[in-house]
Structures are given as structure tokens and as C-alpha cells.
Design an enzyme around this catalytic site. Sequence first.
Site, PDB file in Angstrom:
ATOM      1  N   ASP A 156      -2.036  11.096  -1.923  1.00 18.55           N
ATOM      2  CA  ASP A 156      -2.396  10.079  -2.907  1.00 18.55           C
ATOM      3  C   ASP A 156      -2.706  10.672  -4.275  1.00 18.55           C
ATOM      4  OD1 ASP A 156      -2.681   8.342  -0.427  1.00 18.55           O
ATOM      5  OD2 ASP A 156      -3.105   6.956  -2.078  1.00 18.55           O
TER       6      ASP A 156
ATOM      7  N   ARG B 196       0.856  -1.194   0.000  1.00 14.49           N
ATOM      8  CA  ARG B 196       0.000   0.000   0.000  1.00 14.49           C
ATOM      9  C   ARG B 196       0.889   1.239   0.000  1.00 14.49           C
ATOM     10  NH1 ARG B 196       2.429   1.938   3.671  1.00 14.49           N
ATOM     11  NH2 ARG B 196       0.916   3.604   3.663  1.00 14.49           N
ATOM     12  N   GLY B 197       0.241   2.419  -0.112  1.00 12.55           N
ATOM     13  CA  GLY B 197       1.009   3.655  -0.271  1.00 12.55           C
ATOM     14  C   GLY B 197       1.069   3.957  -1.763  1.00 12.55           C
ATOM     15  N   ALA B 198       0.726   5.193  -2.139  1.00 11.41           N
ATOM     16  CA  ALA B 198       0.519   5.508  -3.558  1.00 11.41           C
ATOM     17  C   ALA B 198       1.720   5.148  -4.454  1.00 11.41           C
ATOM     18  CB  ALA B 198       0.139   6.981  -3.692  1.00 11.41           C
TER      19      ALA B 198
ATOM     20  N   ASN C  15      -5.496  12.369   0.794  1.00 12.15           N
ATOM     21  CA  ASN C  15      -4.562  11.546   1.565  1.00 12.15           C
ATOM     22  C   ASN C  15      -5.387  10.762   2.584  1.00 12.15           C
ATOM     23  OD1 ASN C  15      -1.787  10.727   2.098  1.00 12.15           O
ATOM     24  ND2 ASN C  15      -1.989  11.774   4.065  1.00 12.15           N
ATOM     25  N   LYS C  16      -4.719   9.938   3.350  1.00 11.17           N
ATOM     26  CA  LYS C  16      -5.377   9.059   4.305  1.00 11.17           C
ATOM     27  C   LYS C  16      -6.425   9.793   5.141  1.00 11.17           C
ATOM     28  CE  LYS C  16      -5.048   5.599   4.597  1.00 11.17           C
ATOM     29  NZ  LYS C  16      -6.030   4.768   3.847  1.00 11.17           N
TER      30      LYS C  16
ATOM     31  N   ARG D 118      -7.384   0.213  -6.771  1.00 10.97           N
ATOM     32  CA  ARG D 118      -7.536   1.280  -5.780  1.00 10.97           C
ATOM     33  C   ARG D 118      -7.621   2.596  -6.564  1.00 10.97           C
ATOM     34  NH1 ARG D 118      -4.134   1.201  -0.494  1.00 10.97           N
ATOM     35  NH2 ARG D 118      -6.033   2.268   0.169  1.00 10.97           N
TER      36      ARG D 118
END
Length: 358
Positions: free
Chosen positions: A248, A73-75, A258-259, A107
Site C-alpha cells: 500500500d 479496495r486495493g491501493a 500492506n494488509k 483511506r
Amino acid sequence: MILTIVGESARQRSQRKIDTLESIEEKLNFKTLEWRGDHLRLLDQRALPESEEYRDCRTVGEVAAAIKNMTIRGAPAIGIAAAYGMALAALNQHDYREAAALLKSCRPTAANLAWAVDRMSSACALQDIAQVIAEAGAIEAEDAMMCRQIGVNGNGFVADGANVLTHCNAGALATGGIGTALGIIYTAHFSGKRLHVWVDETRPFLQGARLTAWELGRAGVPYTLICDNVAASLMAAGKVDCVIVGADRIAANGDFANKIGTYGLAVLAGFHNIPFYVAAPSSTFDSKCATGEDIVIEERDPAEVTFIFRKAICPHGCAALNPAFDVTPGSLVTAYITEKEVIGAGGFESGNPHELLP
Ligand code: MRU
């Protein structure tokens, strides 16, 4: 205010400075993802911090599943994984257009995913497998370089003795290098500054508690884990000098996704007059999104909210909402720290960020 690193002398601090920058990756000493000639090996982020487990993906379908279920995970990291997914599709003679559609659907919010897949589709169209694999490698190597440069460009914004607050995980686990937000923190730390990081636990998936804390601990950066709802009172007490987060997707007007929880932090930082920095590579900028309203926000399984480590934390059948990201207006951002330049407040008013980025 600085939480001192107990026992660290000035000599040890300057030794850190000498050791420094190129070797930050070596100090972290783990591989988030690794291309192994005919398959992709992923560090399973669902198992951290309890155990370091690796998953091998041999098909594009396996890479897609790993992106969807948050093994990776993580862009930037999911963009790189998807690039290798396209390489696996080429190796397995899978139609690259179908592979691209599958990967992009995994995603929707991270700009880097579609960016990497589009770049790989152009390589696949040339029908040279060696070139396709080389392109995926180039995407990974460029990301590592961008992280390093973001670290260098952001270092000046972190004062010696600062208490930095971060949210989610924008570190080595989320990229092909040392990370974006954490890349700045590592660069500042290894250049000899005394820092302390407030780590938001980041409900519901706990990227802060499980991943950022794990990474910072390995690097020896002093940190304290906090529940997400602690930030406000720390800021009011003058215990946060700046906030640094990743992104993101950044729209053409500077609004960014973002998150979930990032927007609230930005509002709090604005209220308390605390600088709020967004660290991101140019692959996260999306000029096709005019404003944050155009950004698609991924909704994930409500079970991520109602269960923690397979244990229900609410009554059976309880309704729950699980948006994975929120959108922060650009007006709340002090500066965007990219690998190319730092875009300050008002930088987006003059037009498209891609024109601002040389
Ligand atoms: O749902 P995740 O864990 O993929 O969300 C990650 C984030 O929100 C990060 O802050 C963002 O991708 C930037 S990573 C350099």
C-alpha cells in the site's frame, strides 16, 4: 512440491503458453471499475464471491463512500476510482480542492490514493473538463500497463512447479489491470508454468477467501485456501517456495505497509529462508516517508472483527482492535518487483527508491 493440475497434458500447457500474455485481462473477463462517460461503475467487492453486483457513482461523494466502505479496495484501484471521483467533481462543478480533501481522507495508508488525487488536482487547475477526464483515463491505462510489466518482470522469480503463497488480494480487483502480486502469478501461469497458490484467507475482511480465490478460480490457476495461521507449518514442511504480496505504501528505506498479517509472513519467510517478494507499481513508492514509522496505519471499525457476515462471533461488547495494515521492515524483503525494475536486497541502502527507479 507441486500439486499437479489433474488432467492437464503437456500439450494443453503449451497451448496456455501460446494463448498468453496480452489476453490475461480478457481471460479474467470482469471489470473492477469502468468509466461510462458521465459516471463510474464499480464491481461491488463486498458482494463477492456470492454475487456480481455493480454500483454506479455519479458524484464525488458517492465515490468517496465507495472507497471508504470497501466497495472498491486495493491501493491502485482506489487511486483510479479517486481519479474518476475528481472527474465527477469537475463534471458537477464541485470545488476540486474540497473534492481532493474528501477523497484523500477516505483511506490514509494507500499511497496511490493521494498520488492520483494530486495528479488530478493539477489537471483540474487547468479548468478543461475533457482534459480532466482524459487524465483519469490515463491513470487507469498506465496502471494496467504497469501491472503487465510487473508480471513480466516478476515471472522469472517463479519457478515451474512452484507453490506460491499470497496474502490479501493484489489482483485485478485491486488494480486497473491484471494485478501486482497476482499479475506475476497470472503471467507465470499463462506462460506455461505449473503453479499452485496458497491463498491466505486474510482476516478480518477475507480478501483472500472472497476475492483472490474468486479471481484465481476464474483464471484457472490452481489454488488452495488456508487460514492465516496455517502458513508457518506449511513453510516448515517445505511446501512454500516463495511469498508474493502487494503493497500500500513503500517508504524511502524500503519499509512497506500492506494488509495486516504481511509482517508476520515476512518474519516467517525469513526464518524459513523462503524468498519474500513485494510487487508494486512506482505510484506506491513514497519518498516523503523516510521509514515505515512515518506511514499512517488505517484503523477500521472493530465490528469487522467481531462480526462475520453480520453474525457476532464473540460476546456482546467484546473489545476488538482492527488495524487494516502493518509495516514490514525492508530488511525482510528479498526483492521489490516494480514495472521499471527489480530492486534487490540492499537496493534501498544506496538512497531513495525514486532515484533507483529510472
Ligand atoms: O484493505 P485493502 O483490501 O484495500 O488492502 C489491500 C492490500 O493490502 C493490497 O495488498 C494492496 O493494496 C496492494 S493491491 C495491488
